[in-house]
Write a protein that holds these residues in place. Structure first.
Motif, PDB file in Angstrom:
ATOM      1  N   PHE A  65       4.974   3.466 -32.983  1.00 34.65           N
ATOM      2  CA  PHE A  65       5.969   3.099 -31.982  1.00 34.65           C
ATOM      3  C   PHE A  65       6.197   4.244 -30.986  1.00 34.65           C
ATOM      4  N   ILE A  66       6.351   5.448 -31.500  1.00 34.73           N
ATOM      5  CA  ILE A  66       6.611   6.612 -30.637  1.00 34.73           C
ATOM      6  C   ILE A  66       5.392   6.926 -29.772  1.00 34.73           C
ATOM      7  N   LEU A  67       4.219   6.846 -30.353  1.00 35.39           N
ATOM      8  CA  LEU A  67       3.010   7.141 -29.568  1.00 35.39           C
ATOM      9  C   LEU A  67       2.837   6.127 -28.440  1.00 35.39           C
ATOM     10  N   LYS A  68       3.158   4.863 -28.686  1.00 33.85           N
ATOM     11  CA  LYS A  68       3.096   3.851 -27.620  1.00 33.85           C
ATOM     12  C   LYS A  68       4.147   4.124 -26.559  1.00 33.85           C
ATOM     13  N   LYS A  69       5.331   4.538 -26.999  1.00 32.72           N
ATOM     14  CA  LYS A  69       6.429   4.815 -26.067  1.00 32.72           C
ATOM     15  C   LYS A  69       6.028   5.890 -25.056  1.00 32.72           C
ATOM     16  N   TYR A  70       5.357   6.927 -25.525  1.00 35.00           N
ATOM     17  CA  TYR A  70       4.965   8.031 -24.647  1.00 35.00           C
ATOM     18  C   TYR A  70       3.546   7.884 -24.106  1.00 35.00           C
ATOM     19  N   LYS A  71       2.909   6.772 -24.404  1.00 33.00           N
ATOM     20  CA  LYS A  71       1.544   6.490 -23.937  1.00 33.00           C
ATOM     21  C   LYS A  71       0.579   7.607 -24.312  1.00 33.00           C
ATOM     22  N   VAL A  72       0.604   7.916 -25.617  1.00 30.84           N
ATOM     23  CA  VAL A  72      -0.235   8.970 -26.176  1.00 30.84           C
ATOM     24  C   VAL A  72      -0.990   8.374 -27.344  1.00 30.84           C
ATOM     25  N   ASP A  73      -2.264   8.733 -27.499  1.00 32.04           N
ATOM     26  CA  ASP A  73      -2.985   8.254 -28.675  1.00 32.04           C
ATOM     27  C   ASP A  73      -2.869   9.281 -29.804  1.00 32.04           C
ATOM     28  N   SER A  74      -3.199   8.849 -30.995  1.00 34.83           N
ATOM     29  CA  SER A  74      -2.993   9.697 -32.172  1.00 34.83           C
ATOM     30  C   SER A  74      -3.864  10.949 -32.150  1.00 34.83           C
TER      31      SER A  74
END
Length: 141
Positions: A65-74
């Motif tokens: 959820f957080i990674l999608k929020k900031y548009k960052v991949d793992s």
């Protein structure tokens, strides 16, 4: 001559130690954004361990959820985290900033809870206790 060689060896050693342990990744997450991500992850993880049902009912994975929020991949997050962690002192300062932010949020949340508790308490007139109910009131006509 020996002093000059010794000086050059020591100088070379000191300069070589300053090299970065981990190379800067191509898509490095900015430090401020990284702090926000780490803060949000710690809040969601706390929610997950305090009340696991709250996130399970919505089928939410906090990290995704957080990674999608900031548009960052793992992978980008992992590489950026390793890069920032390679500088121990700076990483420690980052965690101290996150801790201060969490403490501030906790204080404001606690004050809101106390305000809500005060609202729910019944206001008694003249500090008198309510009169007790005597007998069975269902038999009254």
């Amino acid at each position: 001559m020996k002093k000059t060689i010794l000086f050059l060896v020591v100088l070379t050693f000191l300069v070589s130690c300053k090299e970065e342990v981990v190379q800067k990744p191509e898509r490095l997450i900015e430090k401020d954004v990284m702090l926000d991500i780490m803060y949000d992850l710690s809040v969601l993880e706390a929610i997950k361990y305090q009340n696991p049902v709250s996130l399970d009912t919505f089928k939410i994975n906090p990290r995704d959820f957080i990674l999608k929020k900031y548009k960052v991949d793992s992978l980008q997050f992992a590489k950026s985290n390793v890069y920032y962690a390679s500088d121990y002192e700076d990483y420690k300062l980052m965690f101290e900033q996150i801790t201060k932010r969490l403490e501030t949020t906790k204080k404001s949340a606690d004050s809101l809870v106390t305000v809500e508790k005060k609202k729910k308490k019944p206001v008694l007139q003249n500090n008198k206790k309510p009169a007790p109910i005597v007998g069975d009131t269902t038999k009254l006509k």
